[in-house]
Structure formats: C-alpha cells, structure tokens
Design an enzyme around this catalytic site. Structure first.
Site, PDB file in Angstrom:
ATOM      1  N   CYS A  19      -4.724  -0.286  -1.999  1.00 17.50           N
ATOM      2  CA  CYS A  19      -3.829  -1.080  -1.020  1.00 17.50           C
ATOM      3  C   CYS A  19      -3.409  -2.329  -1.702  1.00 17.50           C
ATOM      4  O   CYS A  19      -1.924  -2.853  -1.651  1.00 17.50           O
ATOM      5  CB  CYS A  19      -4.442  -1.116   0.414  1.00 17.50           C
ATOM      6  SG  CYS A  19      -5.246   0.291   0.891  1.00 17.50           S
ATOM      7  N   HIS A  39       0.469  -4.138  -1.619  1.00 17.20           N
ATOM      8  CA  HIS A  39       0.384  -4.991  -0.532  1.00 17.20           C
ATOM      9  C   HIS A  39       0.023  -6.435  -0.598  1.00 17.20           C
ATOM     10  O   HIS A  39       0.064  -7.156   0.232  1.00 17.20           O
ATOM     11  CB  HIS A  39       0.093  -4.473   0.800  1.00 17.20           C
ATOM     12  CG  HIS A  39       0.910  -2.989   0.971  1.00 17.20           C
ATOM     13  ND1 HIS A  39       2.414  -3.144   1.217  1.00 17.20           N
ATOM     14  CD2 HIS A  39       0.545  -1.806   1.095  1.00 17.20           C
ATOM     15  CE1 HIS A  39       2.629  -1.955   1.401  1.00 17.20           C
ATOM     16  NE2 HIS A  39       1.614  -1.038   1.276  1.00 17.20           N
ATOM     17  N   ARG A  71       0.579   5.834   9.218  1.00 19.28           N
ATOM     18  CA  ARG A  71       1.176   4.794   7.859  1.00 19.28           C
ATOM     19  C   ARG A  71      -0.106   4.955   6.753  1.00 19.28           C
ATOM     20  O   ARG A  71       0.479   5.183   5.575  1.00 19.28           O
ATOM     21  CB  ARG A  71       1.425   3.441   8.385  1.00 19.28           C
ATOM     22  CG  ARG A  71       2.097   2.704   7.146  1.00 19.28           C
ATOM     23  CD  ARG A  71       3.598   3.154   6.884  1.00 19.28           C
ATOM     24  NE  ARG A  71       3.654   3.252   5.648  1.00 19.28           N
ATOM     25  CZ  ARG A  71       5.040   3.390   4.976  1.00 19.28           C
ATOM     26  NH1 ARG A  71       5.917   3.294   5.498  1.00 19.28           N
ATOM     27  NH2 ARG A  71       5.074   3.749   3.589  1.00 19.28           N
ATOM     28  N   CYS A  97       0.797   6.280   3.168  1.00 20.77           N
ATOM     29  CA  CYS A  97       0.336   5.507   1.948  1.00 20.77           C
ATOM     30  C   CYS A  97      -0.636   6.018   0.792  1.00 20.77           C
ATOM     31  O   CYS A  97      -0.663   5.833  -0.379  1.00 20.77           O
ATOM     32  CB  CYS A  97       0.241   4.032   2.173  1.00 20.77           C
ATOM     33  SG  CYS A  97       1.687   3.011   2.585  1.00 20.77           S
TER      34      CYS A  97
END
Lengths: 122, 292
Positions: B191, B195, B249, B253
């Site tokens: 992640c 991000h 979500r 992802c």
C-alpha cells in the site's frame, strides 16, 4: 583516469564497429523483429506495462514513478545485467517498486528476452 | 519472536530507519505526517481529506463542481429512510448521529476491531431484519447507503480512533501496520509503495493519493462502480449504485497488484482499517465524497 576512460570508449567503439561489420544481415533483422515483439509485450497492460512507471521515447501517457528509459546501451553495457534488472529488480533493491517480472512469473523467459532486446534500442 | 521478525522485515522494506524500541502509534503517526508535510509543503493537514484533489488544482476544480450536485445525495436520503425504517437509532450511541469519527474501535469484550459496517449489520440482524431478503450486503448498495448517511451526519467531526492500552489492541494495530507496508501480489507492491513513497506521482494516467486522509470521506461514490452495478442490472440504475465502503476499495487495490482480495470485515482488513484510520486522526470527516 580520464585517459583510461577515453581509451575504453574508443576501444569499445572499435569493438562495436567491428562486431557490427562482422554480423550477418539476417541476425540484425532477427534482433529487430525480437525488439518489435518486445515492445508489444512491454506495452501490453497485462504483460510488461512498463510505461505505467517509465517514460521513454514514443510512450503514450506514461507515468513518472521510475527513471525514463533512455540511453540504455550506455547505462547497461552488459546486456545480461539489464535482463537481470527486468527479471528481478528486487535483487538490486529490495524496496523497489518495480515488479519482479521473471521471479514472480509475470512474464515468461522468452518474453523477457524480447523486452530486453527492445529496451536496448531505447 | 516470529512476529517480531515479520515486523522487522516489513519495516526494513519501508526504507525508513525505524525506532523499533520505542515506536508507538503516536510516534508512528507523527513520522507518517512529517513525511507528507515534507513531500507536499503547501498542503495542510485538513486538505488531505480531499485525496488527489488536495494535490492537483485542475482536478480539484472539476471535482468541486461535481460536488455541487453530488451523485450520492439521493443515496444519503435513502440511507436515512432505511435507518429509520429498520429502527436503527436504538443500536447506536447518540441515536447514530455524529459518531462515525470513533470508528473503527477496539472492542474490549471480543478483543477485536469493529467497523461501522459491522455495527450496522449487527444492528439490522438484531432488529430482526432479513438481510438476505432485503439484499443488505457489505461493501456497497443499501448497506453502503446507510453508512453514507451516518458519515454525512458526522461531517466536520475530527477522526478520533483510540488504541487503548491493551495488548490485543496493540496487536491489531501492529498487524494493520504490517499489512500496510508489506509487499504483496504478483506485482509485489505494498500500500505504501503507491500511497506513501509514490504519492503525488503518476502511475500511467492515475495520480496516486497520499494515504494520509484516505479514510476521512468514505463511503465514496465512483462513476466506475455506478456503471458496473447498472450493467449487472441490465442498464437500470439505482440511487445507491456507485457507493463503496473503504473495504471495497481495499479489495480493488489488492486486485490491482494481482493479489487475491480478502474477505471484508475479517481481521486482516479490519486491522488495516484500524491502522489506516488512526494515521488520519484529527482530520475532519467529509464523507461521502465523489472519487474517480
């Protein structure tokens, strides 16, 4: 130091010229075909998808996560090193964002050969 | 011992020198923010609730226009009606109004993290609603509309996730943190790769949002999701099409990196949500919101 570098460049230029002259025309054609095949695989979303991260000449809507692919021959005089970078970028840098295309079997060995050939033209 | 090794591995991948001995959720939070403040000097803490629109002016302008007559408005109204119809007021503190900022929370009784969607589901079942017959499912649709209504009543409240001094709560937090920084899937992305380290960069045509502020505005409404639901129904669209919860979500992802999405509202995703939301403590809620 500078002299040596110059010498090496000169020597390698001569070597390149020599080897280019020595190459049979068919072999050059085959490499071009392989590079073209590599480009296709590289630009396939489900395969290489390299321009998600890398820009290069002619790339359409490329991302900017990774360094642009330019002068690849100069940066990777040793083609095997280039292939190794594509096969498993995490070997050189465990934290890299670049997927380990070979190690994780995103691409086949043949596909990686073709992509390597294509990257070498950039 | 094994756990420690896993955490060590995950942290070394982060490429930040971790203060392992005295890293606390609070110090993690400070480090997390300092990283983004340095990366995006002009962006203030509260701006992060706007995701990519905090970073890109042109996109922000277009998005602000879409928020003037928002596509989720009717869904919020339907959510409010369902909330009343199913008698849900009695299940929640303060009648369910202005409480989303406290989610997810650590439930001392079960020793587990609980999400708002789980409490909604439990309330429905508790009130004798036949959730199957009424098609109330996690991730989207009617249940997401109820969640969107509850988010709407909590707008302006500051995110306030609490990690109590309880080993099980710390474990949950740690497991969420490890998940966030661990590489996964065939493409081997964490992640954080998208991000944190590459926030603000372009993955092809996609601007990558900072993880700070990610959780402030869920559920979100996406055109892509709306089209998908309508297509399934043969073109007929419903007001709550397009809505998705944060765990929907997460699944998306995970799929992007060719990892199998996990079952929503099980420990892994709940713990991820716990860590992920804690990082945004102090940011004002502004959900539901429109996203690409």
């Amino acid at each position: 130091m500078r002299k040596t570098a110059k010498l090496v460049i000169a020597a390698s230029t001569v070597a390149t010229l020599l080897s280019a002259m020595a190459l049979a025309p068919q072999v050059v054609v085959a490499d071009e075909a392989l590079a073209a095949e590599g480009k296709k695989i590289a630009e396939n979303r489900k395969k290489g998808n390299c321009f998600t991260c890398h820009n290069y000449e002619g790339a359409h809507l490329a991302g900017n996560i990774a360094p642009p692919l330019v002068s690849m021959k100069d940066r990777f005089p040793d083609k095997a090193k280039l292939r190794a970078q594509i096969w498993d970028a995490t070997a050189a840098n465990p934290a890299t964002m670049m997927p380990p295309f070979g190690r994780h079997e995103v691409l086949t060995e043949k596909e990686i050969d073709a992509i390597t050939e294509w990257v070498y033209t950039l | 011992m094994k756990k420690l090794l896993i955490t060590l591995g995950a942290i070394s991948i982060m490429g930040i020198t971790p203060l392992l001995t005295n890293a606390t959720p609070q110090s993690d939070l400070e480090e997390f923010r300092a990283y983004f403040y340095k990366k995006f000097p002009g962006v203030k803490l509260q701006d992060y609730s706007n995701g990519i629109y905090a970073l890109d002016k042109a996109r922000r302008f277009e998005w602000q226009e879409s928020e003037e007559f928002p596509a989720y408005e009717e869904a919020v109204e339907k959510g409010e009606k369902m909330f009343a119809k199913y008698g849900m007021k009695s299940c929640f503190k303060n009648g369910g109004v202005s409480i989303k900022q406290n989610y997810p929370y650590f439930d001392k009784k079960t020793g587990k993290v609980r999400t708002l969607e789980e409490d909604i589901m439990a309330c429905l079942k508790n009130n004798g609603v036949d959730v199957k017959a009424e098609k109330l499912k996690y991730k989207k649709g009617k249940l997401a509309a109820i969640s969107a209504y509850m988010a709407y009543t909590s707008r302006g409240k500051k995110q306030n996730v609490v990690i109590p001094n309880d080993p099980a709560a710390m474990d949950a937090y740690q497991s969420g943190k490890t998940f966030f920084y661990a590489k996964r899937g065939q493409l081997n992305f964490s992640c954080a790769d998208c991000h944190v380290y590459n926030a603000g960069k372009m993955a092809r045509g996609n601007l990558l949002s900072p993880a700070l502020g990610h959780t402030s505005h869920f559920p979100v409404w996406r055109k892509k999701w709306a089209a998908k639901s309508a297509k399934k129904r043969g073109g007929e669209s419903k007001p709550f099409d397009g809505l998705g919860t944060i765990q929907r979500r997460y699944g998306g992802c995970n799929k992007q990196v060719r990892a199998k999405p996990l079952k929503v509202h099980t420990a892994a995703y709940n713990n991820l949500e716990y860590f992920h939301t804690y990082m945004s403590n102090g940011i004002k809620l502004n959900g539901p919101a429109i996203r690409q």
